[in-house]
Scaffold this motif. Structure first.
Motif, PDB file in Angstrom:
ATOM      1  N   GLU A   4       0.818  -1.214   0.000  1.00  0.00           N
ATOM      2  CA  GLU A   4       0.000   0.000   0.000  1.00  0.00           C
ATOM      3  C   GLU A   4       0.852   1.264   0.000  1.00  0.00           C
ATOM      4  O   GLU A   4       0.385   2.333  -0.380  1.00  0.00           O
ATOM      5  CB  GLU A   4      -0.932   0.005   1.220  1.00  0.00           C
ATOM      6  N   SER A   5       2.097   1.159   0.433  1.00  0.00           N
ATOM      7  CA  SER A   5       2.972   2.329   0.480  1.00  0.00           C
ATOM      8  C   SER A   5       4.394   1.918   0.130  1.00  0.00           C
ATOM      9  O   SER A   5       4.759   0.729   0.209  1.00  0.00           O
ATOM     10  CB  SER A   5       2.950   2.977   1.865  1.00  0.00           C
ATOM     11  N   LEU A   6       5.193   2.909  -0.234  1.00  0.00           N
ATOM     12  CA  LEU A   6       6.589   2.650  -0.575  1.00  0.00           C
ATOM     13  C   LEU A   6       7.351   2.109   0.630  1.00  0.00           C
ATOM     14  O   LEU A   6       8.171   1.194   0.498  1.00  0.00           O
ATOM     15  CB  LEU A   6       7.238   3.936  -1.083  1.00  0.00           C
ATOM     16  N   GLN A   7       7.088   2.651   1.815  1.00  0.00           N
ATOM     17  CA  GLN A   7       7.802   2.210   3.006  1.00  0.00           C
ATOM     18  C   GLN A   7       7.494   0.745   3.322  1.00  0.00           C
ATOM     19  O   GLN A   7       8.381  -0.026   3.687  1.00  0.00           O
ATOM     20  CB  GLN A   7       7.443   3.085   4.209  1.00  0.00           C
ATOM     21  N   LEU A   8       6.224   0.347   3.176  1.00  0.00           N
ATOM     22  CA  LEU A   8       5.869  -1.048   3.409  1.00  0.00           C
ATOM     23  C   LEU A   8       6.571  -1.955   2.405  1.00  0.00           C
ATOM     24  O   LEU A   8       7.017  -3.049   2.751  1.00  0.00           O
ATOM     25  CB  LEU A   8       4.359  -1.227   3.314  1.00  0.00           C
ATOM     26  N   ALA A   9       6.669  -1.497   1.154  1.00  0.00           N
ATOM     27  CA  ALA A   9       7.352  -2.290   0.131  1.00  0.00           C
ATOM     28  C   ALA A   9       8.830  -2.449   0.472  1.00  0.00           C
ATOM     29  O   ALA A   9       9.400  -3.537   0.334  1.00  0.00           O
ATOM     30  CB  ALA A   9       7.182  -1.637  -1.233  1.00  0.00           C
ATOM     31  N   ALA A  53       5.412   3.157 -14.331  1.00  0.00           N
ATOM     32  CA  ALA A  53       4.405   2.408 -15.067  1.00  0.00           C
ATOM     33  C   ALA A  53       3.201   2.144 -14.178  1.00  0.00           C
ATOM     34  O   ALA A  53       3.340   1.958 -12.960  1.00  0.00           O
ATOM     35  CB  ALA A  53       4.980   1.087 -15.575  1.00  0.00           C
ATOM     36  N   VAL A  54       2.033   2.131 -14.797  1.00  0.00           N
ATOM     37  CA  VAL A  54       0.788   1.765 -14.119  1.00  0.00           C
ATOM     38  C   VAL A  54       0.107   0.688 -14.947  1.00  0.00           C
ATOM     39  O   VAL A  54      -0.082   0.852 -16.163  1.00  0.00           O
ATOM     40  CB  VAL A  54      -0.163   2.973 -13.956  1.00  0.00           C
ATOM     41  N   GLY A  55      -0.239  -0.405 -14.309  1.00  0.00           N
ATOM     42  CA  GLY A  55      -0.950  -1.483 -14.978  1.00  0.00           C
ATOM     43  C   GLY A  55      -2.391  -1.538 -14.509  1.00  0.00           C
ATOM     44  O   GLY A  55      -2.660  -1.464 -13.302  1.00  0.00           O
ATOM     45  N   VAL A  56      -3.317  -1.648 -15.451  1.00  0.00           N
ATOM     46  CA  VAL A  56      -4.747  -1.721 -15.126  1.00  0.00           C
ATOM     47  C   VAL A  56      -5.353  -2.880 -15.915  1.00  0.00           C
ATOM     48  O   VAL A  56      -5.182  -2.949 -17.137  1.00  0.00           O
ATOM     49  CB  VAL A  56      -5.477  -0.408 -15.485  1.00  0.00           C
ATOM     50  N   TYR A  57      -6.075  -3.754 -15.208  1.00  0.00           N
ATOM     51  CA  TYR A  57      -6.744  -4.863 -15.895  1.00  0.00           C
ATOM     52  C   TYR A  57      -8.246  -4.690 -15.778  1.00  0.00           C
ATOM     53  O   TYR A  57      -8.793  -4.533 -14.683  1.00  0.00           O
ATOM     54  CB  TYR A  57      -6.338  -6.212 -15.297  1.00  0.00           C
ATOM     55  N   ASP A  58      -8.909  -4.694 -16.928  1.00  0.00           N
ATOM     56  CA  ASP A  58     -10.363  -4.594 -16.996  1.00  0.00           C
ATOM     57  C   ASP A  58     -10.922  -6.003 -17.106  1.00  0.00           C
ATOM     58  O   ASP A  58     -10.859  -6.622 -18.178  1.00  0.00           O
ATOM     59  CB  ASP A  58     -10.763  -3.749 -18.205  1.00  0.00           C
ATOM     60  N   ALA A  59     -11.459  -6.519 -16.009  1.00  0.00           N
ATOM     61  CA  ALA A  59     -11.936  -7.903 -15.993  1.00  0.00           C
ATOM     62  C   ALA A  59     -13.124  -8.106 -16.927  1.00  0.00           C
ATOM     63  O   ALA A  59     -13.260  -9.165 -17.553  1.00  0.00           O
ATOM     64  CB  ALA A  59     -12.314  -8.301 -14.573  1.00  0.00           C
ATOM     65  N   ALA A  73     -13.806  -6.498 -19.768  1.00  0.00           N
ATOM     66  CA  ALA A  73     -13.356  -6.493 -21.166  1.00  0.00           C
ATOM     67  C   ALA A  73     -12.214  -7.477 -21.402  1.00  0.00           C
ATOM     68  O   ALA A  73     -11.820  -7.698 -22.556  1.00  0.00           O
ATOM     69  CB  ALA A  73     -12.912  -5.096 -21.568  1.00  0.00           C
ATOM     70  N   LYS A  74     -11.669  -8.030 -20.312  1.00  0.00           N
ATOM     71  CA  LYS A  74     -10.503  -8.918 -20.392  1.00  0.00           C
ATOM     72  C   LYS A  74      -9.368  -8.247 -21.153  1.00  0.00           C
ATOM     73  O   LYS A  74      -8.779  -8.808 -22.074  1.00  0.00           O
ATOM     74  CB  LYS A  74     -10.875 -10.247 -21.045  1.00  0.00           C
ATOM     75  N   ARG A  75      -9.079  -7.025 -20.729  1.00  0.00           N
ATOM     76  CA  ARG A  75      -8.093  -6.220 -21.437  1.00  0.00           C
ATOM     77  C   ARG A  75      -7.133  -5.556 -20.460  1.00  0.00           C
ATOM     78  O   ARG A  75      -7.555  -5.037 -19.422  1.00  0.00           O
ATOM     79  CB  ARG A  75      -8.797  -5.144 -22.263  1.00  0.00           C
ATOM     80  N   TYR A  76      -5.855  -5.575 -20.806  1.00  0.00           N
ATOM     81  CA  TYR A  76      -4.818  -4.925 -20.017  1.00  0.00           C
ATOM     82  C   TYR A  76      -4.531  -3.545 -20.601  1.00  0.00           C
ATOM     83  O   TYR A  76      -4.467  -3.385 -21.820  1.00  0.00           O
ATOM     84  CB  TYR A  76      -3.513  -5.728 -20.050  1.00  0.00           C
ATOM     85  N   THR A  77      -4.325  -2.571 -19.701  1.00  0.00           N
ATOM     86  CA  THR A  77      -3.857  -1.257 -20.136  1.00  0.00           C
ATOM     87  C   THR A  77      -2.588  -0.917 -19.369  1.00  0.00           C
ATOM     88  O   THR A  77      -2.556  -1.020 -18.137  1.00  0.00           O
ATOM     89  CB  THR A  77      -4.908  -0.157 -19.895  1.00  0.00           C
ATOM     90  N   ARG A  96      -4.130  -7.727 -12.684  1.00  0.00           N
ATOM     91  CA  ARG A  96      -5.131  -8.793 -12.853  1.00  0.00           C
ATOM     92  C   ARG A  96      -5.177  -9.676 -11.617  1.00  0.00           C
ATOM     93  O   ARG A  96      -6.259 -10.072 -11.161  1.00  0.00           O
ATOM     94  CB  ARG A  96      -4.810  -9.627 -14.088  1.00  0.00           C
ATOM     95  N   ARG A  97      -4.031  -9.977 -11.072  1.00  0.00           N
ATOM     96  CA  ARG A  97      -3.972 -10.864  -9.897  1.00  0.00           C
ATOM     97  C   ARG A  97      -4.678 -10.236  -8.695  1.00  0.00           C
ATOM     98  O   ARG A  97      -5.374 -10.927  -7.933  1.00  0.00           O
ATOM     99  CB  ARG A  97      -2.501 -11.143  -9.568  1.00  0.00           C
ATOM    100  N   LEU A  98      -4.516  -8.922  -8.519  1.00  0.00           N
ATOM    101  CA  LEU A  98      -5.069  -8.254  -7.339  1.00  0.00           C
ATOM    102  C   LEU A  98      -6.427  -7.608  -7.585  1.00  0.00           C
ATOM    103  O   LEU A  98      -7.105  -7.197  -6.634  1.00  0.00           O
ATOM    104  CB  LEU A  98      -4.086  -7.185  -6.853  1.00  0.00           C
ATOM    105  N   GLY A  99      -6.796  -7.452  -8.846  1.00  0.00           N
ATOM    106  CA  GLY A  99      -8.077  -6.835  -9.149  1.00  0.00           C
ATOM    107  C   GLY A  99      -8.107  -5.343  -8.930  1.00  0.00           C
ATOM    108  O   GLY A  99      -9.164  -4.761  -8.659  1.00  0.00           O
ATOM    109  N   ARG A 100      -6.952  -4.688  -9.071  1.00  0.00           N
ATOM    110  CA  ARG A 100      -6.877  -3.235  -8.905  1.00  0.00           C
ATOM    111  C   ARG A 100      -5.646  -2.717  -9.645  1.00  0.00           C
ATOM    112  O   ARG A 100      -4.726  -3.480  -9.935  1.00  0.00           O
ATOM    113  CB  ARG A 100      -6.785  -2.873  -7.416  1.00  0.00           C
ATOM    114  N   PRO A 101      -5.602  -1.405  -9.948  1.00  0.00           N
ATOM    115  CA  PRO A 101      -4.418  -0.860 -10.620  1.00  0.00           C
ATOM    116  C   PRO A 101      -3.170  -0.988  -9.752  1.00  0.00           C
ATOM    117  O   PRO A 101      -3.242  -0.910  -8.518  1.00  0.00           O
ATOM    118  CB  PRO A 101      -4.785   0.612 -10.844  1.00  0.00           C
TER     119      PRO A 101
END
Length: 204
Positions: free
Chosen positions: A5-10, A91-97, A99-103, A158-163
């Motif tokens: 959720e945050s850079l520090q946690l990562a 980079a930002v990854g977004v999966y539209d479940a 439409a089954k499409r990655y952006t 896609r794995r997490l269901g969020r950007p």
């Protein structure tokens, strides 16, 4: 891959990862890597040289140098370099479940190659991938190619269901941005009473 959720946690989670590294034989200069018996980078290749090409008339050049009144030679090299843009890669990854499409949103020198390579790595058709490159920021050649983080943020979305967003830190950039390989050379020039000419050859 760590998603938080945050850079520090990562960062905290990354410190819990333990990696066992096996030391391998290595050389630090490109000219040494091309020598016979140098540590092999890829086992399936016969050597570390990718391209070996000659241009010009070698025999005529040798003959001209043999007739020269004076010959000057120099061994030099251009050190390994990287672009170091003020704006690091992101980079930002977004999966539209539905439409089954990655952006993928990623500043780069183009989108066609990124789209093709992202689709191949995700194992989907090109039509299932969209790549958007808006403000690229500095490039200097470092953002023209595909990077592992691009496919990771798309896969994780896609794995997490969020950007999922990733931003490169400066120390990461120095280690992972694509770089220009060191370029050793051995230029020489000849002179006669009527002309001065030069040639360039790789160091031996």
């Amino acid at each position: 891959m760590i998603v938080a959720e945050s850079l520090q946690l990562a960062h905290d989670a990354a410190e819990l990862v333990h990696v066992d590294y096996e030391p391998l034989a290595a050389v630090a200069r490109a000219g040494d890597a091309a020598a016979a018996g140098a540590p092999q980078l890829w086992e399936e290749r016969d050597g570390n040289v990718t391209v070996d090409a000659d241009l010009g008339d070698a025999a005529a050049t040798d003959a001209a140098f043999a007739r020269a009144a004076h010959v000057a030679r120099l061994s030099t090299w251009v050190q390994r370099v990287t672009g170091v843009p003020m704006e690091p890669r992101a980079a930002v990854g977004v999966y539209d479940a539905a439409a089954k499409r990655y952006t993928l949103y990623a500043g780069s020198g183009g989108v066609v190659r990124q789209k093709r390579e992202l689709a191949a790595m995700l194992g989907v058709e090109d039509a299932a991938v969209r790549v958007v490159a808006r403000d690229t920021g500095g490039n200097f050649g470092t953002k023209n190619s595909f990077f592992p983080e691009f496919v990771l943020v798309a896969w994780a979305s896609r794995r997490l269901g969020r950007p999922v967003k990733w931003t490169c830190e400066r120390r990461e950039a120095f280690l992972s941005d694509y770089q220009g390989a060191t370029s050793p050379s051995r230029p020489s020039s000849r002179s006669t009473r009527k002309a001065i000419s030069s040639r360039c050859a790789p160091p031996t």
